[in-house]
Scaffold this active site. Structure first.
Site, PDB file in Angstrom:
ATOM      1  N   LYS A  37      62.193   2.248  10.060  1.00 14.90           N
ATOM      2  CA  LYS A  37      63.207   1.197  10.221  1.00 14.90           C
ATOM      3  C   LYS A  37      63.521   0.994  11.710  1.00 14.90           C
ATOM      4  O   LYS A  37      63.146   1.833  12.546  1.00 14.90           O
ATOM      5  CB  LYS A  37      64.481   1.587   9.461  1.00 14.90           C
ATOM      6  CG  LYS A  37      65.193   2.807  10.045  1.00 14.90           C
ATOM      7  CD  LYS A  37      66.370   3.215   9.178  1.00 14.90           C
ATOM      8  CE  LYS A  37      67.066   4.443   9.759  1.00 14.90           C
ATOM      9  NZ  LYS A  37      68.098   4.973   8.847  1.00 14.90           N
ATOM     10  N   ARG A 134      79.478   5.648   2.191  1.00 20.22           N
ATOM     11  CA  ARG A 134      78.987   4.443   2.826  1.00 20.22           C
ATOM     12  C   ARG A 134      78.389   3.562   1.734  1.00 20.22           C
ATOM     13  O   ARG A 134      78.944   2.540   1.391  1.00 20.22           O
ATOM     14  CB  ARG A 134      77.947   4.848   3.884  1.00 20.22           C
ATOM     15  CG  ARG A 134      77.841   3.953   5.059  1.00 20.22           C
ATOM     16  CD  ARG A 134      76.952   4.543   6.137  1.00 20.22           C
ATOM     17  NE  ARG A 134      75.664   5.011   5.641  1.00 20.22           N
ATOM     18  CZ  ARG A 134      74.674   5.423   6.415  1.00 20.22           C
ATOM     19  NH1 ARG A 134      74.812   5.443   7.734  1.00 20.22           N
ATOM     20  NH2 ARG A 134      73.532   5.838   5.903  1.00 20.22           N
ATOM     21  N   TYR A 255      78.106   0.049  42.076  1.00 14.88           N
ATOM     22  CA  TYR A 255      79.301  -0.641  41.578  1.00 14.88           C
ATOM     23  C   TYR A 255      80.467   0.317  41.387  1.00 14.88           C
ATOM     24  O   TYR A 255      80.300   1.411  40.843  1.00 14.88           O
ATOM     25  CB  TYR A 255      79.006  -1.304  40.227  1.00 14.88           C
ATOM     26  CG  TYR A 255      78.214  -2.591  40.331  1.00 14.88           C
ATOM     27  CD1 TYR A 255      78.743  -3.703  40.988  1.00 14.88           C
ATOM     28  CD2 TYR A 255      76.954  -2.686  39.755  1.00 14.88           C
ATOM     29  CE1 TYR A 255      78.004  -4.884  41.066  1.00 14.88           C
ATOM     30  CE2 TYR A 255      76.233  -3.862  39.819  1.00 14.88           C
ATOM     31  CZ  TYR A 255      76.763  -4.966  40.483  1.00 14.88           C
ATOM     32  OH  TYR A 255      76.047  -6.129  40.557  1.00 14.88           O
ATOM     33  N   MET A 303      72.569  -3.351  36.022  1.00 11.78           N
ATOM     34  CA  MET A 303      71.751  -4.050  35.031  1.00 11.78           C
ATOM     35  C   MET A 303      70.257  -3.785  35.241  1.00 11.78           C
ATOM     36  O   MET A 303      69.520  -3.559  34.289  1.00 11.78           O
ATOM     37  CB  MET A 303      72.024  -5.553  35.091  1.00 11.78           C
ATOM     38  CG  MET A 303      71.223  -6.341  34.068  1.00 11.78           C
ATOM     39  SD  MET A 303      71.467  -8.123  34.198  1.00 11.78           S
ATOM     40  CE  MET A 303      73.066  -8.288  33.417  1.00 11.78           C
TER      41      MET A 303
HETATM   42  C1  PLP Z   1      67.604   6.396   8.661  1.00 11.43           C
HETATM   43  C2  PLP Z   1      67.550   7.103   7.376  1.00 11.43           C
HETATM   44  C3  PLP Z   1      66.876   8.327   7.268  1.00 11.43           C
HETATM   45  C4  PLP Z   1      66.255   9.035   8.460  1.00 11.43           C
HETATM   46  O1  PLP Z   1      67.240   9.773   9.125  1.00 11.43           O
HETATM   47  P1  PLP Z   1      66.879  10.700  10.410  1.00 11.43           P
HETATM   48  O2  PLP Z   1      68.155  11.353  10.766  1.00 11.43           O
HETATM   49  O3  PLP Z   1      66.424   9.751  11.474  1.00 11.43           O
HETATM   50  O4  PLP Z   1      65.808  11.611   9.964  1.00 11.43           O
HETATM   51  C5  PLP Z   1      66.800   8.923   6.021  1.00 11.43           C
HETATM   52  N1  PLP Z   1      67.383   8.346   4.941  1.00 11.43           N
HETATM   53  C6  PLP Z   1      68.057   7.184   5.013  1.00 11.43           C
HETATM   54  C7  PLP Z   1      68.675   6.626   3.799  1.00 11.43           C
HETATM   55  C8  PLP Z   1      68.166   6.535   6.226  1.00 11.43           C
HETATM   56  O5  PLP Z   1      68.835   5.373   6.296  1.00 11.43           O
END
Ligand code: PLP
Length: 364
Positions: A37, A134, A255, A303
Site C-alpha cells: 500500500k 478504528r 531560517y 524547502m
Molecule cells: C499497513 C498494514 C499492515 C502492515 O503494517 P506494518 O506495521 O507496516 O507491518 C498490516 N495490516 C494492515 C491491516 C495494514 O493496514
C-alpha cells in the site's frame, strides 16, 4: 530527461526480497501478504511487486484500481484490499478480478452480496475490532455480520484483526484474547500479524501474516534496530554538497537563525529539503553522512536545501556525496535514526518521498 540537480532515491529490489524472506523465516508456518500500500511505502508499487514477483504469497494494498493494475501487470497471486471496497464499482471489480476483500462494516457485506455469484467464490476477510477501535466489528455487532454473510452464496472466509500495540509494552495478548473470544468455534483461517507481531510475537501470526515496514528494511520498534533482524534498507536517499560557507563564531545558520555557531565553522549546503520529502522537523544534530563520514545537520531544513557541519570533514566541498538515509555512497545512515531525531517513524519518511526526486533502481 536526466535531472542534473543531484538528489536521487535509490531502490534496492534485492533488499526487499531479502526482507520478505526474513518475514517468512520469522513466521515459517504462515503465508504472507506483502503489503505494498501507499505506493509500497514510497518505494514504488510495481518496483516492490517486481522484486517479490517470484516469491510473495500475495500482495495487499488499498485501492481497487491499483489491484486491477497489478492484475493487468500479470500478477497471478492473490491480492487483498486491506480496507475493502468503497462502493458498488469496487464490489464489481472484486468479483470480476477475483480479489480478496476485507469487510469491516455491514454496508460492505451488502454491496458484495449484491454482486456475488454462485460460480465465483468470494474471498472475504472479516475484520474484528479487538481494541484498535478504528475499523471492524465489535462483539455486539458480530452476530448481524454472520447473518448478512450468509447472503454470499460461495464464500471463502478468513477472520482478521489488526494490532494497535504490537511494538509497545502492552503487546498483543490482550487483543489476541478478545479475538479468540469473538472467533468462538471458528476453525477456519485467520490473519493477524503486522511486522511488529511477526518479529516479536510468535503466537500472534495466524495463517496469514501481513508484513509492511519490515519489507522496506526499517524497524517497527523504537528500541531495536532493523539490522538486528537481518533486514536490509530498501531505499537510499542521497545528494551532494552544492555550497560551502565559512562562518565566524556567533553567526547563525538558516531560517529563523535557530543554530548559532559556537566556533568558526565550515558549513555544507546539501541539495535536499522538505520539498524532497526530508522532514522539516529534523532538528540540529540529525545524523547525515558526507564523503564517508557521519556528521550532523545544523539549523532549520529549508524547502530545497539543508545545512550540515563540515568541521571534521575538511576534504568535503562542492560535489561531495551526501547520504540522507540508507546505505549510500557517503556512508550509512539508518532511516530509523533520522526518523527518531525528527520525532517520527521511518514509515512517514519513506511515504513522504516527493515526486520531484528522481528514482533509480539498483541492478537496472
Ligand atoms: C499497513 C498494514 C499492515 C502492515 O503494517 P506494518 O506495521 O507496516 O507491518 C498490516 N495490516 C494492515 C491491516 C495494514 O493496514
Amino acid at each position: 530527461m536526466k535531472i542534473s540537480r543531484p538528489i536521487r532515491a535509490r531502490i534496492r529490489p534485492a533488499a526487499i526480497l531479502n526482507n520478505y524472506r526474513q518475514a517468512k523465516a520469522h513466521a515459517p508456518d504462515a503465508w504472507a501478504w506483502a503489503v505494498v500500500k501507499a505506493d509500497a511505502y514510497g518505494h514504488g508499487q510495481l518496483r516492490a511487486v517486481d522484486a517479490l514477483r517470484s516469491e510473495a504469497d500475495g500482495f495487499a494494498l488499498l485501492e481497487c484500481e491499483n489491484a486491477v493494475a497489478l492484475r493487468e501487470h500479470g500478477v497471478r497471486q492473490p491480492i487483498l484490499l486491506l480496507e475493502g471496497i468503497f462502493g458498488i464499482h469496487d464490489a464489481k471489480q472484486v468479483v470480476e478480478h477475483g480479489l480478496h476483500s476485507v469487510v469491516h462494516c455491514l454496508e460492505q457485506i451488502d454491496m458484495l452480496a449484491a454482486q456475488a455469484r454462485t460460480d465465483r467464490p468470494l474471498s472475504v476477510y472479516l475484520k474484528l475490532n479487538t481494541g484498535m477501535n478504528r475499523l471492524g466489528f465489535t462483539e455486539s455487532a458480530l452476530p448481524t455480520a454472520w447473518e448478512r454473510l450468509k447472503r454470499i452464496p460461495a464464500l471463502n472466509l478468513t477472520l482478521m484483526t489488526h494490532f494497535a500495540e504490537a511494538d509497545g509494552e502492552r503487546g498483543v495478548l490482550w487483543q489476541l484474547e478478545r479475538f479468540q473470544a469473538m472467533a468462538g468455534e471458528w476453525h477456519g483461517p485467520v490473519s493477524l500479524g503486522n511486522s511488529a507481531a511477526i518479529l516479536r510475537h510468535p503466537l500472534a501470526h495466524g495463517d496469514w501474516v501481513r508484513p509492511g515496514i519490515m519489507l522496506y528494511g526499517a524497524s517497527p520498534f523504537a528500541d531495536q534496530s532493523a539490522e538486528e533482524f537481518g533486514l536490509q534498507p530498501a531505499m537510499v536517499l542521497e545528494s551532494r554538497i552544492m555550497g560551502v560557507q565559512t562562518v565566524a563564531t556567533g553567526e547563525r545558520i538558516g531560517y529563523g537563525g535557530t543554530y548559532v555557531a559556537e566556533r568558526p565553522m565550515r558549513i555544507g549546503i546539501v541539495a535536499c529539503g522538505y520539498a524532497d520529502g526530508y522532514p522539516r522537523h529534523a532538528p540540529t544534530g540529525t545524523p547525515i553522512a558526507v564523503a564517508g563520514k557521519l556528521t550532523r545537520t545544523v539549523g532549520r531544513v529549508s524547502m530545497d536545501m539543508l545545512a550540515c557541519d563540515l568541521n571534521d570533514i575538511p576534504d568535503a566541498g562542492i560535489g561531495s556525496p551526501v547520504t540522507l538515509w540508507g546505505p549510500g555512497e557517503a556512508g550509512y545512515v539508518p532511516a530509523d535514526a533520522v526518523a527518531a531525531a525528527a520525532g517520527t517513524i521511518a514509515y512517514e519518511l519513506f511515504c513522504a518521498l516527493a515526486p520531484r526526486v528522481p528514482v533509480t533502481i539498483d541492478g537496472q
